[in-house]
Design an enzyme around this catalytic site. Structure first.
Site, PDB file in Angstrom:
ATOM      1  N   CYS A 123     -18.629 -10.237 -21.635  1.00  0.00           N
ATOM      2  CA  CYS A 123     -18.756  -8.964 -22.372  1.00  0.00           C
ATOM      3  C   CYS A 123     -18.749  -9.169 -23.882  1.00  0.00           C
ATOM      4  O   CYS A 123     -19.778  -9.053 -24.546  1.00  0.00           O
ATOM      5  CB  CYS A 123     -17.638  -7.996 -21.976  1.00  0.00           C
ATOM      6  SG  CYS A 123     -17.712  -7.475 -20.240  1.00  0.00           S
ATOM      7  N   ARG A 124     -17.572  -9.454 -24.463  1.00  0.00           N
ATOM      8  CA  ARG A 124     -17.439  -9.432 -25.921  1.00  0.00           C
ATOM      9  C   ARG A 124     -17.998 -10.664 -26.626  1.00  0.00           C
ATOM     10  O   ARG A 124     -18.715 -10.541 -27.620  1.00  0.00           O
ATOM     11  CB  ARG A 124     -15.964  -9.234 -26.308  1.00  0.00           C
ATOM     12  CG  ARG A 124     -15.408  -7.889 -25.921  1.00  0.00           C
ATOM     13  CD  ARG A 124     -13.894  -7.871 -25.979  1.00  0.00           C
ATOM     14  NE  ARG A 124     -13.309  -8.816 -25.032  1.00  0.00           N
ATOM     15  CZ  ARG A 124     -12.031  -9.128 -24.957  1.00  0.00           C
ATOM     16  NH1 ARG A 124     -11.181  -8.605 -25.822  1.00  0.00           N
ATOM     17  NH2 ARG A 124     -11.596  -9.967 -24.052  1.00  0.00           N
ATOM     18  N   SER A 125     -17.641 -11.868 -26.164  1.00  0.00           N
ATOM     19  CA  SER A 125     -18.076 -13.052 -26.933  1.00  0.00           C
ATOM     20  C   SER A 125     -19.585 -13.316 -26.845  1.00  0.00           C
ATOM     21  O   SER A 125     -20.182 -13.700 -27.858  1.00  0.00           O
ATOM     22  CB  SER A 125     -17.239 -14.296 -26.613  1.00  0.00           C
ATOM     23  OG  SER A 125     -17.362 -14.688 -25.282  1.00  0.00           O
ATOM     24  N   CYS A 155     -13.761 -15.127 -25.783  1.00  0.00           N
ATOM     25  CA  CYS A 155     -13.033 -14.008 -25.174  1.00  0.00           C
ATOM     26  C   CYS A 155     -12.500 -14.461 -23.816  1.00  0.00           C
ATOM     27  O   CYS A 155     -12.548 -15.647 -23.494  1.00  0.00           O
ATOM     28  CB  CYS A 155     -13.902 -12.753 -25.083  1.00  0.00           C
ATOM     29  SG  CYS A 155     -15.340 -12.906 -24.007  1.00  0.00           S
ATOM     30  N   ASN A 189     -16.134 -14.378 -21.228  1.00  0.00           N
ATOM     31  CA  ASN A 189     -17.433 -14.812 -21.790  1.00  0.00           C
ATOM     32  C   ASN A 189     -18.607 -14.097 -21.109  1.00  0.00           C
ATOM     33  O   ASN A 189     -19.692 -14.670 -20.940  1.00  0.00           O
ATOM     34  CB  ASN A 189     -17.589 -16.345 -21.705  1.00  0.00           C
ATOM     35  CG  ASN A 189     -18.733 -16.930 -22.542  1.00  0.00           C
ATOM     36  OD1 ASN A 189     -19.305 -17.957 -22.185  1.00  0.00           O
ATOM     37  ND2 ASN A 189     -19.090 -16.307 -23.635  1.00  0.00           N
ATOM     38  N   ASP A 191     -11.767  -4.404 -24.954  1.00  0.00           N
ATOM     39  CA  ASP A 191     -12.532  -5.083 -23.907  1.00  0.00           C
ATOM     40  C   ASP A 191     -13.278  -4.052 -23.064  1.00  0.00           C
ATOM     41  O   ASP A 191     -12.672  -3.327 -22.286  1.00  0.00           O
ATOM     42  CB  ASP A 191     -11.579  -5.910 -23.037  1.00  0.00           C
ATOM     43  CG  ASP A 191     -12.346  -6.850 -22.126  1.00  0.00           C
ATOM     44  OD1 ASP A 191     -13.558  -6.612 -21.901  1.00  0.00           O
ATOM     45  OD2 ASP A 191     -11.745  -7.824 -21.639  1.00  0.00           O
TER      46      ASP A 191
HETATM   47  P1  4NP Z   1     -14.691 -10.313 -21.760  1.00  0.00           P
HETATM   48  O1  4NP Z   1     -14.313  -9.217 -20.647  1.00  0.00           O
HETATM   49  O2  4NP Z   1     -13.454 -11.159 -21.953  1.00  0.00           O
HETATM   50  O3  4NP Z   1     -15.027  -9.504 -22.969  1.00  0.00           O
HETATM   51  O4  4NP Z   1     -15.871 -11.103 -21.222  1.00  0.00           O
HETATM   52  C1  4NP Z   1     -13.877  -9.536 -19.352  1.00  0.00           C
HETATM   53  C2  4NP Z   1     -14.780 -10.028 -18.431  1.00  0.00           C
HETATM   54  C3  4NP Z   1     -14.367 -10.288 -17.131  1.00  0.00           C
HETATM   55  C4  4NP Z   1     -13.058 -10.065 -16.763  1.00  0.00           C
HETATM   56  C5  4NP Z   1     -12.140  -9.577 -17.710  1.00  0.00           C
HETATM   57  C6  4NP Z   1     -12.565  -9.316 -18.989  1.00  0.00           C
HETATM   58  N1  4NP Z   1     -12.640 -10.302 -15.429  1.00  0.00           N
HETATM   59  O5  4NP Z   1     -11.480  -9.941 -15.074  1.00  0.00           O
HETATM   60  O6  4NP Z   1     -13.431 -10.863 -14.625  1.00  0.00           O
END
Ligand code: 4NP
Length: 156
Positions: A13-15, A8, A11, A123
């Protein structure tokens, strides 16, 4: 060994959620000798970080281990190391194509394209809805495990 990598943007939240949920499914089916699981980010923002509190909370709620989940960035070499590179949304897929230099390769798959939803995993970093993401991740991971079992002739 069949190697699966969930990817994702951050790395956190989702993955990592998908990594933990998929590993749990694999362990429950006693396939951990045949299938290994990891996750990575397309960005460098959270290298070395633990998962988001919301991801840790929902995993705990479903009694799924978060052991070993730590942020890392996808590398070009991951394309050779893994058999399935599973992105969470269309933008992840574009970024995976760019980092690996393998546009449209069949082992690069958007998770929910393996389900009837055929859409992005929302997300929760932005939506705040970790439950919705968990439900979809679980559905996608079940579909992925079935695909792997069928492609590698792992019988039930
Ligand atoms: P992820 O979500 O891609 O599911 O881990 C996010 C985590 C952090 C950020 C964006 C999306 N960020 O902007 O830091």
């Amino acid at each position: 060994m069949i190697r699966v990598l969930f990817i994702c943007l951050g790395n956190i939240c989702r993955s990592p959620m998908a990594e933990a949920v998929f590993r749990d499914l694999v362990e429950k089916e006693k396939r951990n000798d045949a299938i290994s699981v990891d996750s990575a980010a397309t960005s460098s923002w959270h290298i070395g970080s633990p998962p988001h509190k919301g991801t840790l909370h929902i995993l705990k709620q479903y009694n799924i281990s978060a052991k070993g989940l730590v942020g890392r960035q996808l590398t070009k070499n991951d394309f050779e190391q893994f058999d399935y590179l599973i992105g969470m949304d269309a933008s992840n897929i574009e970024n995976i194509y760019e980092i690996t230099g393998k546009p449209d390769h069949p082992k690069i798959i958007r998770l929910l394209d393996l389900t009837a939803h055929k859409k992005d995993v929302p997300d929760p970093y932005y939506t705040g809805n970790f439950q919705e993401t968990y439900d979809l991740v679980l559905e996608g991971c079940s579909a992925l495990l079935n695909k792997i079992k069928s492609e590698h002739h792992l019988m039930d």
